[in-house]
Design a protein around this motif. Structure first.
Motif, PDB file in Angstrom:
ATOM      1  N   GLY A 170      27.829  65.685  32.878  1.00 20.28           N
ATOM      2  CA  GLY A 170      27.688  64.555  33.803  1.00 20.28           C
ATOM      3  C   GLY A 170      28.789  64.553  34.847  1.00 20.28           C
ATOM      4  O   GLY A 170      28.534  64.379  36.038  1.00 20.28           O
TER       5      GLY A 170
ATOM      6  N   GLY B 140      27.880  66.632  26.905  1.00 21.31           N
ATOM      7  CA  GLY B 140      27.083  65.786  27.791  1.00 21.31           C
ATOM      8  C   GLY B 140      27.959  65.154  28.867  1.00 21.31           C
ATOM      9  O   GLY B 140      27.626  65.181  30.054  1.00 21.31           O
TER      10      GLY B 140
ATOM     11  N   TYR C 143      21.548  73.802  28.328  1.00 17.76           N
ATOM     12  CA  TYR C 143      21.186  72.878  29.413  1.00 17.76           C
ATOM     13  C   TYR C 143      22.036  73.155  30.655  1.00 17.76           C
ATOM     14  O   TYR C 143      21.527  73.165  31.782  1.00 17.76           O
ATOM     15  CB  TYR C 143      21.381  71.433  28.944  1.00 17.76           C
TER      16      TYR C 143
ATOM     17  N   THR D 259      25.259  60.328  27.031  1.00 21.05           N
ATOM     18  CA  THR D 259      26.485  61.125  27.123  1.00 21.05           C
ATOM     19  C   THR D 259      26.683  61.620  28.550  1.00 21.05           C
ATOM     20  O   THR D 259      27.791  61.576  29.084  1.00 21.05           O
ATOM     21  CB  THR D 259      26.460  62.319  26.142  1.00 21.05           C
ATOM     22  N   VAL D 260      25.604  62.074  29.153  1.00 25.63           N
ATOM     23  CA  VAL D 260      25.688  62.549  30.534  1.00 25.63           C
ATOM     24  C   VAL D 260      25.971  61.368  31.466  1.00 25.63           C
ATOM     25  O   VAL D 260      26.801  61.452  32.381  1.00 25.63           O
ATOM     26  CB  VAL D 260      24.390  63.281  30.935  1.00 25.63           C
TER      27      VAL D 260
ATOM     28  N   VAL E   9      17.451  66.994  38.528  1.00 33.40           N
ATOM     29  CA  VAL E   9      18.036  68.000  37.645  1.00 33.40           C
ATOM     30  C   VAL E   9      17.273  67.930  36.335  1.00 33.40           C
ATOM     31  O   VAL E   9      17.103  66.842  35.770  1.00 33.40           O
ATOM     32  CB  VAL E   9      19.525  67.682  37.373  1.00 33.40           C
TER      33      VAL E   9
ATOM     34  N   ARG F   4      10.068  61.156  31.508  1.00 32.05           N
ATOM     35  CA  ARG F   4       9.324  61.682  32.659  1.00 32.05           C
ATOM     36  C   ARG F   4       9.431  60.776  33.888  1.00 32.05           C
ATOM     37  O   ARG F   4       9.119  61.170  35.000  1.00 32.05           O
ATOM     38  CB  ARG F   4       7.850  61.874  32.293  1.00 32.05           C
TER      39      ARG F   4
ATOM     40  N   MET G 138      34.982  61.594  23.050  1.00 33.75           N
ATOM     41  CA  MET G 138      33.599  61.224  22.752  1.00 33.75           C
ATOM     42  C   MET G 138      33.369  61.162  21.243  1.00 33.75           C
ATOM     43  O   MET G 138      34.245  61.483  20.453  1.00 33.75           O
ATOM     44  CB  MET G 138      32.636  62.209  23.422  1.00 33.75           C
TER      45      MET G 138
ATOM     46  N   ARG H 261      20.417  62.615  24.504  1.00 32.58           N
ATOM     47  CA  ARG H 261      21.773  62.754  25.041  1.00 32.58           C
ATOM     48  C   ARG H 261      21.973  62.103  26.400  1.00 32.58           C
ATOM     49  O   ARG H 261      23.011  62.305  27.035  1.00 32.58           O
ATOM     50  CB  ARG H 261      22.169  64.232  25.121  1.00 32.58           C
TER      51      ARG H 261
ATOM     52  N   VAL I 117      18.536  62.770  36.794  1.00 29.21           N
ATOM     53  CA  VAL I 117      18.948  63.822  35.866  1.00 29.21           C
ATOM     54  C   VAL I 117      18.140  63.665  34.587  1.00 29.21           C
ATOM     55  O   VAL I 117      18.219  62.648  33.904  1.00 29.21           O
ATOM     56  CB  VAL I 117      20.453  63.728  35.528  1.00 29.21           C
ATOM     57  N   HIS I 118      17.342  64.657  34.302  1.00 28.93           N
ATOM     58  CA  HIS I 118      16.496  64.672  33.110  1.00 28.93           C
ATOM     59  C   HIS I 118      17.253  65.524  32.095  1.00 28.93           C
ATOM     60  O   HIS I 118      17.351  66.735  32.262  1.00 28.93           O
ATOM     61  CB  HIS I 118      15.159  65.309  33.515  1.00 28.93           C
ATOM     62  N   THR I 119      17.852  64.884  31.095  1.00 31.20           N
ATOM     63  CA  THR I 119      18.779  65.615  30.220  1.00 31.20           C
ATOM     64  C   THR I 119      18.057  66.150  28.989  1.00 31.20           C
ATOM     65  O   THR I 119      16.888  66.487  29.070  1.00 31.20           O
ATOM     66  CB  THR I 119      19.944  64.692  29.800  1.00 31.20           C
ATOM     67  N   THR I 120      18.752  66.215  27.875  1.00 33.75           N
ATOM     68  CA  THR I 120      18.128  66.687  26.643  1.00 33.75           C
ATOM     69  C   THR I 120      17.787  65.473  25.763  1.00 33.75           C
ATOM     70  O   THR I 120      18.227  64.362  26.032  1.00 33.75           O
ATOM     71  CB  THR I 120      19.081  67.634  25.889  1.00 33.75           C
ATOM     72  N   HIS I 121      17.025  65.718  24.712  1.00 38.07           N
ATOM     73  CA  HIS I 121      16.526  64.638  23.871  1.00 38.07           C
ATOM     74  C   HIS I 121      17.688  63.904  23.193  1.00 38.07           C
ATOM     75  O   HIS I 121      18.442  64.508  22.424  1.00 38.07           O
ATOM     76  CB  HIS I 121      15.578  65.228  22.835  1.00 38.07           C
TER      77      HIS I 121
END
Ligand SMILES: Cc1ncc(C[n+]2csc(CCOP(=O)(O)OP(=O)(O)O)c2C)c(N)n1
Ligand code: SF4
Ligand code: SF4
Ligand code: SF4
Ligand SMILES: [Mg+2]
Lengths: 90, 380, 278
Positions: free
Chosen positions: B73, B69, B99, C79-80, B234, C60, B61, C76, C70-74
């Motif tokens: 995932g 991340g 997270y 990446t997920v 999630v 949201r 990455m 990112r 999937v509600h990730t982080t600001h």
């Protein structure tokens, strides 16, 4: 051919006025209560604008030739419980 | 006549390479990372191995935030996934660790500790990330932190890390140090069946009954891979048993308490230590990582010199194995905690020591190892 | 037309509280509708769709739709999304992000996702502002525009999302608006179907945090502005005077395999080589 039916779900409508501003036939007006209301249903030509443009999925247009009934959202929220657009900002 | 025992495959491996052996033995099929000394061999080895592993996937990455991340995932999609890093990379990963803890996403993060703060001493050993491993991500969250002291342990503790991640739906951090990671030792390669391998429980109930964050007996709700018919939400926001954001005090409290309880209830399983002649010890050394190796020799030499010395090797650093440490502190006259930092795990020992004994620390931060004689001087 | 709203209702999570958390006239809800319609038009089963969202008002959206969410982080989300797609290439992975999310804090992830052409659709809700945190400038706030963190007017210039993503190598790049919603539906459906990394920039008004401070009298006025200033790229290119105009449509269509496919092909080639040698 029966006329088109236009329905606004008051519980979901936030009175933004998009439907009223852009409907070519002036079918909607936003009332004192901050909710859109159908004021000129017979003029609707089912142009297809209002449904996809309502940000809150609160408008339904039932074309005249069908005898469909509106499908209300299964869980209409309790307005007392949920003040719109007021949540903690992370 | 008995059949000749099958000769086991042996290899002369770096600690970092042994981590990869352990990960693959545990069923890891996904790696995402960003190169950094002294952890890079883990990534390079994974890049070679994973294309040949059934379903294996590997990706380099753009940074460590992205690596975490991608690992999150992949884990949500049902994979056993890991990443490895060092120093600055570990700092970048902290938000995503939080997270993963909040969303209860299993993953393994190997942090090969180097010396110093910031860019510090990239090629020298250190143990300065111990407190960061516990508290690096903001907010209260449970976490499991393990360590390994030699190359065989790198295999074993990586398997353990995956097992804990899967069993407890938690990120698990394996802390190595540059010495352990870069020491080459001959080991027997793991064969299938050598280790008990645990995989996360998946739900068996119909999807409409499934609650991803439900209160269960174990405190660890089953977790389906994304795309298997259980559609759920999630979020890193505090959430209710269905996974949707909530700020209701009772739901917030219930979530956090369950997340802690799911680890706390299984201290016996999670807290791994090794006792070396502690039964009658009047002087106890408490050590982990490469320092534990020096301590082992020092204790042996102290015994030879007539001192009743013992060693407690901590393989689990967090949750801190108080139940093993406290009885020793009660019964010894001196406890010595040698570490390659200014005193990080010794804080925990001192916290547990409620006036029972004297706790002395040996701290070395010059990028050199703590030698057996350095420890011996304090105990004999 | 009743089926439009009824269709949306079929895809909403009925255990969520409605109306949407967004302000009156916020375009984000319209994008949500567009997303649902395009997924539906493609006939994708709900179980195979993953929405990966970042943090912001735009993020949201995820909680409301009955997909895997999937509600990730600001910043990112991509990446997920990349991890999910590499782990299970059969899934349709859509990353929903705000402009700040995708291009400020997440800008590095975005250009790399585009460069490596991971098979993910990036849906960027560009409202030129940080909506959720109360109206600070983002990397798409136009030069001269006002926000709480550039109360004297923005001195920096804005990213052109389309050009940036094109340069980074994405398989597909398009721009739509919530006023031109039928077109937006089509752009999204096209983006979701094309292999590789595809970005759709959806211009969506935020009257509360952007419009009010920049001379708009209402949310409706902002929709009128979109109507007046955005036109299909084919027509835009023929214009002599392009001031105040913005092209919409598809800007980039490249034929590339997604990274997940290239990875699978490489594995297959390795396995064949090994099999052949044995
Ligand atoms: C790491 C981090 N920094 C800052 C924030 C605060 N934050 C939340 S949303 C947001 C900006 C949102 O703007 P945008 O992505 O454009 O989404 P919008 O709300 O406009 O839809 C910020 C700065 C955060 N959540 N995380
Ligand atoms: S567009 Fe929708 S929310 Fe806005 S006023 Fe009309 S019905 Fe109400
Ligand atoms: S369908 Fe067209 S004419 Fe009928 S109410 Fe909606 S916007 Fe007006
Ligand atoms: S602040 Fe802006 S982006 Fe956020 S909900 Fe309100 S109008 Fe939409
Ligand atoms: Mg924004």
């Amino acid at each position: 051919m029966g006329r088109n039916r236009v329905v606004v779900y008051p519980d979901w409508c936030k009175g933004c006025g998009i439907c009223a501003a852009f409907c070519p036939k002036k079918v909607f007006a936003v009332g004192q209560d901050g909710k859109a209301r159908v004021v000129n249903e017979e003029a609707c030509v089912n142009c297809g604008f209002c449904e996809p443009h309502c940000p809150d999925f609160a408008v339904l247009v039932i074309p005249g030739e069908t005898d469909q009934t509106p499908c209300p959202p299964e869980t209409a929220p309790d307005p007392a419980e949920q003040p719109a657009a007021k949540e903690v900002k992370p | 006549m008995t059949a000749p025992r099958k000769k086991r495959r042996e290899a002369f491996l770096l600690g970092n390479e042994a981590v990869v052996e352990g990960a693959l033995a545990a069923g890891c099929t996904f790696y995402a990372g960003y190169p950094i000394t002294p952890s890079t061999e883990i990534m390079e080895c994974m890049a070679k191995r994973l294309p040949h592993v059934p379903d294996g996937a590997f990706i380099q990455m753009e940074d460590e935030i992205a690596s975490m991340g991608a690992v999150i995932g992949a884990s949500l999609a049902g994979r056993k996934a890991m990443t490895a890093t060092s120093g600055p990379g570990f700092s970048l990963m902290q938000e995503q660790i939080g997270y993963a803890a909040m969303t209860e996403t299993p993953l393994v993060l190997v942090n090969v500790m180097r010396g110093g703060a910031s860019t510090g001493l990239p090629t020298s050993p250190g143990q300065g990330d111990v407190q960061q491993a516990r508290w690096g991500a903001h907010g209260d969250h449970p976490i499991i932190v393990l360590s390994a002291a030699d190359v065989p342990e790198c295999v074993e503790m990586t398997v353990t890390a995956f097992n804990f991640a899967e069993k407890y739906r938690s990120p698990v951090i394996l802390l190595l140090d540059e010495i352990t990671a870069h020491t080459r030792e001959k080991i027997e390669l793991p064969e299938p069946g050598d280790f008990e391998v645990f995989s996360r429980l998946t739900p068996t109930m119909p999807p409409e009954w499934y609650k991803p964050y439900e209160e269960t007996m174990r405190g660890v709700p089953p977790m389906p891979p994304i795309g298997s018919g259980y559609r759920f939400h999630v979020t890193g926001l505090t959430h209710d048993p269905l996974g949707f954001p909530t700020s209701r005090p009772e739901e917030v409290r219930a979530l956090t308490e369950r997340q802690f309880r799911k680890i706390d209830r299984f201290f016996e399983d999670i807290q791994i230590v090794e006792h070396v002649e502690t039964a009658d010890a009047e002087v106890v050394v408490i050590a982990y990582g490469c320092v534990a190796r020096s301590a082992r020799l020092a204790v042996k030499q102290a015994r030879e010199a007539g001192v009743r010395a013992g060693l407690l090797v901590l393989k689990t650093l967090y949750p801190f194995p108080r139940r093993h440490v406290e009885p020793l502190l009660r019964n010894c006259r001196l406890a010595v905690v040698p570490e390659l930092n200014m005193g990080q795990l010794s804080r925990e020992v001192k916290r547990v020591n409620e006036g029972y004994t004297t706790v002395r620390t040996i701290n070395r931060i010059d990028g050199q190892i703590i030698t057996p004689s350095q420890i011996l001087k304090e105990i004999a | 037309m009743a089926e439009i709203t009824q269709l949306i209702h079929q895809y909403l999570r009925h255990n969520k509280k409605f109306p949407l958390v967004f302000c009156p006239g916020c375009g984000h809800g319209i994008v949500l509708g567009s997303l649902v319609r395009s997924v539906h038009a493609l006939g994708l089963p709900k179980d195979d769709v993953v929405i990966v969202a970042g943090i912001g008002c735009s993020g949201r959206i995820a909680a409301y739709v009955d997909f895997n969410t999937v509600h990730t982080t600001h910043g990112r989300a991509l990446t997920v999304a990349t991890g999910i797609k590499m782990a299970n290439p059969k899934l349709t992975v859509i990353a929903v992000m705000g402009d700040g999310d995708a291009f400020s804090i997440g800008g590095n992830h975005l250009i790399h996702a585009a460069r490596r052409n991971i098979g993910v659709t990036a849906l960027v809700l560009n409202n030129f502002i940080y909506g959720m945190t109360g109206g600070q400038c983002s990397s798409t706030t136009p030069e001269g525009a006002y926000s709480h963190t550039c109360p004297q007017g923005q001195l920096e210039s804005a990213f052109d999302i389309v050009e940036l993503t094109r340069a980074a190598g994405a398989a597909g790049v398009s721009r739509g608006t919530v006023y031109h919603v039928k077109e937006l539906d089509a752009l999204l459906a096209e983006a979701i179907s094309r292999p590789g990394f595809n970005l759709v920039e959806a211009l969506t008004p935020c009257f509360t945090q952007y419009g009010r401070g920049n001379g708009f009298k209402s949310a409706v006025e902002m929709f009128k502005w979109l109507k007046a200033s955005c036109l299909p790229v084919e027509r835009y290119e023929k214009l002599e005077d392009r001031t105040g105009k913005l092209p919409i449509g598809t800007f980039v269509r490249r034929d590339v395999a997604g990274l997940e496919t290239r990875w699978a092909n490489m594995r297959q080639a390795l396995a064949a080589k090994k099999g052949g040698a044995a």
